[in-house]
Design a protein around this motif. Structure first.
Motif, mmCIF file in Angstrom:
data_model
loop_
_atom_site.group_PDB
_atom_site.id
_atom_site.type_symbol
_atom_site.label_atom_id
_atom_site.label_comp_id
_atom_site.label_asym_id
_atom_site.label_seq_id
_atom_site.Cartn_x
_atom_site.Cartn_y
_atom_site.Cartn_z
ATOM 1 N N VAL A 75 -53.375 -36.757 7.872
ATOM 2 C CA VAL A 75 -54.564 -35.939 8.109
ATOM 3 C C VAL A 75 -55.837 -36.771 7.913
ATOM 4 O O VAL A 75 -56.777 -36.689 8.704
ATOM 5 N N THR A 76 -55.835 -37.589 6.852
ATOM 6 C CA THR A 76 -56.989 -38.459 6.587
ATOM 7 C C THR A 76 -57.238 -39.414 7.751
ATOM 8 O O THR A 76 -58.374 -39.605 8.198
ATOM 9 N N LYS A 102 -48.123 -26.482 7.779
ATOM 10 C CA LYS A 102 -49.062 -25.843 6.846
ATOM 11 C C LYS A 102 -50.236 -26.754 6.502
ATOM 12 O O LYS A 102 -51.375 -26.291 6.398
ATOM 13 N N ASN A 103 -49.978 -28.066 6.300
ATOM 14 C CA ASN A 103 -51.089 -28.957 5.909
ATOM 15 C C ASN A 103 -51.854 -29.531 7.104
ATOM 16 O O ASN A 103 -52.805 -30.287 6.929
ATOM 17 N N GLY A 104 -51.391 -29.171 8.317
ATOM 18 C CA GLY A 104 -52.127 -29.582 9.509
ATOM 19 C C GLY A 104 -51.904 -31.009 9.942
ATOM 20 O O GLY A 104 -52.635 -31.526 10.802
ATOM 21 N N SER A 105 -50.892 -31.654 9.387
ATOM 22 C CA SER A 105 -50.654 -33.053 9.742
ATOM 23 C C SER A 105 -49.927 -33.198 11.080
ATOM 24 O O SER A 105 -49.973 -34.254 11.715
ATOM 25 N N HIS A 106 -49.221 -32.134 11.499
ATOM 26 C CA HIS A 106 -48.500 -32.152 12.771
ATOM 27 C C HIS A 106 -48.705 -30.820 13.494
ATOM 28 O O HIS A 106 -48.832 -29.777 12.855
ATOM 29 N N ASP A 107 -48.726 -30.888 14.802
ATOM 30 C CA ASP A 107 -48.808 -29.673 15.609
ATOM 31 C C ASP A 107 -47.383 -29.257 15.947
ATOM 32 O O ASP A 107 -46.832 -29.625 16.989
ATOM 33 N N GLU A 108 -46.781 -28.515 15.050
ATOM 34 C CA GLU A 108 -45.360 -28.190 15.174
ATOM 35 C C GLU A 108 -45.144 -26.859 15.902
ATOM 36 O O GLU A 108 -45.994 -25.971 15.895
ATOM 37 N N SER A 109 -43.976 -26.749 16.524
ATOM 38 C CA SER A 109 -43.543 -25.480 17.121
ATOM 39 C C SER A 109 -42.145 -25.157 16.580
ATOM 40 O O SER A 109 -41.361 -26.069 16.277
ATOM 41 N N PHE A 110 -41.850 -23.869 16.471
ATOM 42 C CA PHE A 110 -40.592 -23.451 15.841
ATOM 43 C C PHE A 110 -39.816 -22.519 16.775
ATOM 44 O O PHE A 110 -40.391 -21.613 17.382
ATOM 45 N N THR A 111 -38.536 -22.768 16.838
ATOM 46 C CA THR A 111 -37.659 -21.885 17.609
ATOM 47 C C THR A 111 -37.303 -20.678 16.750
ATOM 48 O O THR A 111 -37.578 -20.645 15.538
ATOM 49 N N LYS A 112 -36.661 -19.690 17.365
ATOM 50 C CA LYS A 112 -36.234 -18.503 16.613
ATOM 51 C C LYS A 112 -35.213 -18.903 15.541
ATOM 52 O O LYS A 112 -35.234 -18.379 14.424
ATOM 53 N N GLU A 113 -34.350 -19.872 15.899
ATOM 54 C CA GLU A 113 -33.360 -20.350 14.936
ATOM 55 C C GLU A 113 -34.031 -21.022 13.740
ATOM 56 O O GLU A 113 -33.586 -20.844 12.581
ATOM 57 N N ASP A 114 -35.110 -21.764 14.011
ATOM 58 C CA ASP A 114 -35.863 -22.410 12.922
ATOM 59 C C ASP A 114 -36.437 -21.370 11.973
ATOM 60 O O ASP A 114 -36.337 -21.505 10.736
ATOM 61 N N VAL A 115 -37.049 -20.339 12.539
ATOM 62 C CA VAL A 115 -37.674 -19.292 11.719
ATOM 63 C C VAL A 115 -36.615 -18.575 10.880
ATOM 64 O O VAL A 115 -36.831 -18.313 9.683
ATOM 65 N N ASP A 116 -35.500 -18.271 11.498
ATOM 66 C CA ASP A 116 -34.431 -17.568 10.763
ATOM 67 C C ASP A 116 -33.911 -18.431 9.605
ATOM 68 O O ASP A 116 -33.671 -17.921 8.500
ATOM 69 N N ARG A 117 -33.741 -19.719 9.869
ATOM 70 C CA ARG A 117 -33.217 -20.600 8.815
ATOM 71 C C ARG A 117 -34.245 -20.781 7.692
ATOM 72 O O ARG A 117 -33.874 -20.834 6.508
ATOM 73 N N LEU A 118 -35.534 -20.852 8.043
ATOM 74 C CA LEU A 118 -36.581 -20.974 7.015
ATOM 75 C C LEU A 118 -36.586 -19.750 6.098
ATOM 76 O O LEU A 118 -36.798 -19.881 4.881
ATOM 77 N N LYS A 119 -36.342 -18.585 6.666
ATOM 78 C CA LYS A 119 -36.270 -17.365 5.854
ATOM 79 C C LYS A 119 -35.113 -17.449 4.873
ATOM 80 O O LYS A 119 -35.219 -17.034 3.718
ATOM 81 N N GLU A 120 -33.998 -17.998 5.353
ATOM 82 C CA GLU A 120 -32.826 -18.147 4.481
ATOM 83 C C GLU A 120 -33.103 -19.153 3.357
ATOM 84 O O GLU A 120 -32.720 -18.935 2.195
ATOM 85 N N LEU A 121 -33.790 -20.248 3.719
ATOM 86 C CA LEU A 121 -34.061 -21.308 2.740
ATOM 87 C C LEU A 121 -35.016 -20.858 1.639
ATOM 88 O O LEU A 121 -35.018 -21.440 0.545
ATOM 89 N N GLN A 122 -35.803 -19.844 1.918
ATOM 90 C CA GLN A 122 -36.725 -19.330 0.897
ATOM 91 C C GLN A 122 -35.965 -18.774 -0.294
ATOM 92 O O GLN A 122 -36.467 -18.752 -1.423
ATOM 93 N N ASN A 123 -34.778 -18.325 -0.048
ATOM 94 C CA ASN A 123 -33.973 -17.711 -1.112
ATOM 95 C C ASN A 123 -32.900 -18.649 -1.662
ATOM 96 O O ASN A 123 -32.070 -18.236 -2.481
ATOM 97 N N LEU A 124 -32.904 -19.884 -1.202
ATOM 98 C CA LEU A 124 -31.908 -20.856 -1.661
ATOM 99 C C LEU A 124 -32.580 -21.945 -2.506
ATOM 100 O O LEU A 124 -33.703 -22.370 -2.202
ATOM 101 N N PRO A 125 -31.917 -22.384 -3.572
ATOM 102 C CA PRO A 125 -32.490 -23.462 -4.396
ATOM 103 C C PRO A 125 -32.452 -24.790 -3.638
ATOM 104 O O PRO A 125 -31.536 -25.041 -2.847
ATOM 105 N N ARG A 126 -33.441 -25.640 -3.889
ATOM 106 C CA ARG A 126 -33.483 -26.945 -3.246
ATOM 107 C C ARG A 126 -32.784 -27.975 -4.124
ATOM 108 O O ARG A 126 -32.803 -27.876 -5.346
#
Length: 222
Positions: free
Chosen positions: A167-168, A124-148
């Motif tokens: 970035v700087t 999101k902040n552009g510091s890395h050119d990241e790529s995400f697998t389907k498993e990554d996306v699914d887990r990120l969706k789950e983490l949105q609803n879980l407390p940190r």
């Protein structure tokens, strides 16, 4: 009779003397006029030649100053990049120390989730050119609803700062590459222009042309 002849000779002498004086006066006037013209031509030629050289020197100085300014900007960006990289290292080290402080294992789910959250944060902040697998996306969706966890919250704050430092540093490096190319081009253009040499040659041509004109005036006057 002799008296009359003598008088006539005297009158003739006076008349001839007057004519010679008139011719001398005319010649003097002509000579002064020629001298004035010669001096004017010399001054005009000198002014023109000096202006050519002064203008060329001014352009060369502006080009040199512009290069110096860019060199200073380049040095500033080098310093900025180095400082940003050092700060990034410091915050990355702080993240590791935080993990040790909370006793979170590298292979724990808490750490794996944190690393995925960091990866998304970096994207999101552009510091890395990241790529995400389907498993990554699914887990990120789950983490949105879980407390940190407290550890994850603190680690993500540190990662956010480390990312901004990255970035700087990256932006400063891009500027360095751009300035390096611009400086090289400016130096090449300055060397190719040869303004001072061209101006010196043109000034010589002006003075030479002026000398020819002056020589023509002297010949006419003679």
């Amino acid at each position: 009779m002799s008296i009359t002849i003598k008088m006539n000779q005297d009158n003739t002498g006076i008349q001839m003397s007057g004519t010679t004086a008139g011719r001398n006066k005319t010649q003097d006037t002509k000579t002064r006029s020629t001298v004035n013209q010669i001096e004017q031509k010399k001054q005009t030629a000198r002014r023109q030649a000096m202006k050519l050289i002064t203008d060329a020197w001014g352009r060369d100085e502006l080009a040199s100053q512009s290069i110096k300014d860019m060199e200073q900007q380049k040095a500033d960006y080098v310093e900025q990049m180095q400082e940003a990289k050092e700060h990034e290292k410091t915050f990355e080290k702080s993240k590791k120390e935080l993990q040790e402080q909370y006793g979170v294992a590298d292979d724990s789910q808490e750490q794996k989730d944190l690393e995925l959250l960091e990866k998304f944060q970096n994207y999101k902040n552009g510091s890395h050119d990241e790529s995400f697998t389907k498993e990554d996306v699914d887990r990120l969706k789950e983490l949105q609803n879980l407390p940190r966890t407290e550890y994850q919250e603190k680690a993500l704050r540190l990662n956010q700062i480390a990312g901004s430092m990255k970035v700087t540093a990256s932006n400063a490096n891009d500027k360095l590459i751009e300035l390096t190319d611009t400086i090289a081009k400016a130096k090449t253009d300055q060397a190719k222009s040869q303004d001072m040499l061209k101006a010196g040659s043109a000034a010589d041509d002006i003075l030479e042309a002026s000398n020819k004109e002056i020589m023509g005036l002297l010949i006419q006057d003679g």
